[in-house]
Design a protein around this motif. Sequence first.
Motif, short mmCIF file in Angstrom:
data_model
loop_
_atom_site.label_atom_id
_atom_site.label_comp_id
_atom_site.label_asym_id
_atom_site.label_seq_id
_atom_site.Cartn_x
_atom_site.Cartn_y
_atom_site.Cartn_z
N HIS A 99 15.11 13.96 -5.78
CA HIS A 99 15.87 12.73 -5.58
C HIS A 99 16.82 12.51 -6.76
CE1 HIS A 99 16.83 8.49 -4.99
NE2 HIS A 99 16.38 8.62 -3.74
N PRO A 100 18.06 12.11 -6.51
CA PRO A 100 19.02 11.94 -7.62
C PRO A 100 18.56 10.92 -8.66
CG PRO A 100 19.90 11.04 -5.56
CD PRO A 100 18.70 11.83 -5.21
N ARG A 101 17.72 9.96 -8.27
CA ARG A 101 17.23 8.97 -9.23
C ARG A 101 15.75 9.18 -9.56
NH1 ARG A 101 20.30 3.23 -7.77
NH2 ARG A 101 22.42 4.09 -7.92
N HIS A 102 15.21 10.32 -9.17
CA HIS A 102 13.82 10.69 -9.49
C HIS A 102 12.85 9.56 -9.15
CE1 HIS A 102 15.36 14.29 -11.31
NE2 HIS A 102 16.11 13.59 -12.13
N ARG A 103 12.92 9.13 -7.90
CA ARG A 103 12.07 8.03 -7.46
C ARG A 103 10.65 8.52 -7.17
NH1 ARG A 103 14.81 4.26 -3.07
NH2 ARG A 103 13.06 2.98 -3.77
N HIS A 104 9.70 7.61 -7.25
CA HIS A 104 8.31 7.93 -6.94
C HIS A 104 8.00 7.55 -5.50
CE1 HIS A 104 7.03 8.99 -10.99
NE2 HIS A 104 7.74 7.96 -11.44
N LEU A 105 7.23 8.41 -4.83
CA LEU A 105 6.77 8.14 -3.47
C LEU A 105 5.39 7.51 -3.55
CD1 LEU A 105 7.42 8.56 -0.42
CD2 LEU A 105 6.12 10.69 -0.57
N ASN A 133 -1.39 -2.22 6.71
CA ASN A 133 -0.09 -2.88 6.81
C ASN A 133 0.23 -3.83 5.65
OD1 ASN A 133 0.37 -1.51 9.19
ND2 ASN A 133 1.29 -3.29 10.17
N PRO A 134 -0.74 -4.65 5.18
CA PRO A 134 -0.40 -5.56 4.08
C PRO A 134 0.10 -4.82 2.84
CG PRO A 134 -2.42 -6.29 5.13
CD PRO A 134 -2.09 -4.97 5.74
N ASP A 135 -0.60 -3.72 2.43
CA ASP A 135 -0.16 -2.97 1.26
C ASP A 135 1.18 -2.28 1.52
OD1 ASP A 135 -2.40 -3.80 -0.01
OD2 ASP A 135 -3.17 -1.81 -0.49
N ALA A 136 1.34 -1.73 2.71
CA ALA A 136 2.60 -1.06 3.06
C ALA A 136 3.76 -2.05 2.99
CB ALA A 136 2.51 -0.44 4.44
N GLU A 137 3.56 -3.24 3.53
CA GLU A 137 4.64 -4.24 3.55
C GLU A 137 4.94 -4.76 2.15
OE1 GLU A 137 3.90 -7.25 6.49
OE2 GLU A 137 3.34 -5.74 7.99
N ARG A 138 3.93 -4.89 1.30
CA ARG A 138 4.17 -5.33 -0.08
C ARG A 138 5.00 -4.30 -0.83
NH1 ARG A 138 -1.53 -6.07 -2.36
NH2 ARG A 138 -0.47 -6.49 -4.32
N LEU A 139 4.67 -3.03 -0.65
CA LEU A 139 5.42 -1.98 -1.34
C LEU A 139 6.85 -1.89 -0.81
CD1 LEU A 139 2.66 0.77 -1.53
CD2 LEU A 139 3.81 -0.27 -3.49
N LEU A 140 6.99 -1.89 0.50
CA LEU A 140 8.34 -1.82 1.09
C LEU A 140 9.15 -3.07 0.74
CD1 LEU A 140 7.42 -0.39 4.61
CD2 LEU A 140 8.69 0.80 2.81
N GLY A 141 8.48 -4.22 0.75
CA GLY A 141 9.16 -5.46 0.38
C GLY A 141 9.62 -5.46 -1.06
N GLY A 142 8.96 -4.66 -1.90
CA GLY A 142 9.35 -4.53 -3.30
C GLY A 142 10.39 -3.44 -3.53
N GLY A 143 10.90 -2.85 -2.43
CA GLY A 143 11.96 -1.84 -2.56
C GLY A 143 11.47 -0.44 -2.87
N GLU A 144 10.19 -0.14 -2.60
CA GLU A 144 9.64 1.18 -2.91
C GLU A 144 9.86 2.17 -1.77
OE1 GLU A 144 8.39 2.03 -5.73
OE2 GLU A 144 7.80 0.16 -6.72
N LEU A 145 9.81 3.46 -2.13
CA LEU A 145 9.71 4.51 -1.13
C LEU A 145 8.22 4.73 -0.85
CD1 LEU A 145 12.27 7.28 -2.21
CD2 LEU A 145 12.41 5.74 -0.25
N VAL A 146 7.84 4.60 0.41
CA VAL A 146 6.43 4.68 0.79
C VAL A 146 6.22 5.89 1.69
CG1 VAL A 146 4.54 3.49 1.97
CG2 VAL A 146 6.16 2.18 0.58
N GLY A 147 5.16 6.64 1.44
CA GLY A 147 4.86 7.82 2.24
C GLY A 147 3.63 7.60 3.11
N VAL A 148 3.72 8.02 4.37
CA VAL A 148 2.59 7.87 5.28
C VAL A 148 2.49 9.11 6.17
CG1 VAL A 148 3.96 6.67 7.04
CG2 VAL A 148 1.48 6.33 6.97
#
Length: 287
Positions: A99-105, A133-148
Amino acid sequence: MTVPDRPGDVWDQRVAAGLAFLRRRLAGEYEVDEFGFDPDLTEGVFLPVLRALYREWFRTEVSGVEHLPVDGAGLVVGNHSGTVALDAAVLTAILHDEHPRHRHLRLLSADLVFRLPFLSELTRKFGGTVACNPDAERLLGGGELVGVFPEGFKGVGKPYSQRYKLQRFGRGGFVSAAIRTGSPIVPVAIVGAEETYPMLANIAPLARMLGLPYFPVTPTFPWLGPLGLVPLPSKWLIEFCPPIPTTQFADHADDPLVVFNLADQVRETIQQALHRLLDRRPDPFGR
């Protein structure tokens, strides 16, 4: 003209980086987020090991990185396989490096992982959390890249005869989380993990006794003991597919038909990408 680093310079840099890491750990100069994620430990210990594994052992080729969000939230959905879930860890390392910004998944992991004391702590520090879902939505709501990996143990624990045939995606909870947060879904196809620990049989009675979803028999395990845990050096190909937007479904996160259709679209996208990658890789153990 740039002068390449000499071998001695490279080792000096590695030693200096190692000493700096130890100093930070001893001084407590690192941060851990609310989920237990430790970026300093991940980048200093976990990623270098995984980097050597995917570059040298699996000889991994990656395409489609441009489909990942440069910033902001995104849900990365992949196929799961290989008896031992190396694909999740390898994908995390590759995404960070490419990733160009070396983001964490931030991985969503099965409940079983968090019932095992040592593995639970390790997963938290690596950025994982419970697949709910609650943890997934918290992470996504915080602008994270989430892997499932929606196949879960059905994918990881399937027999080698069913390799690269996607299993059922469950109830599509990952789709609801993406819709509620307006996050794009990025399907990713992973070829190579199926051959690392090919499951030839499952000793179901022993698995039940140990409280495991399966007890695998592979070409090397349990016959070679601990050596049977060394993955076979299969050739890996990973493709990130074009993102699927979810904003047009903003009012339908609880509509089973919408959720099912979108989950099926993601599943079919991954399956077709797997077919393409397998055509490019006729020899599972070639260069």
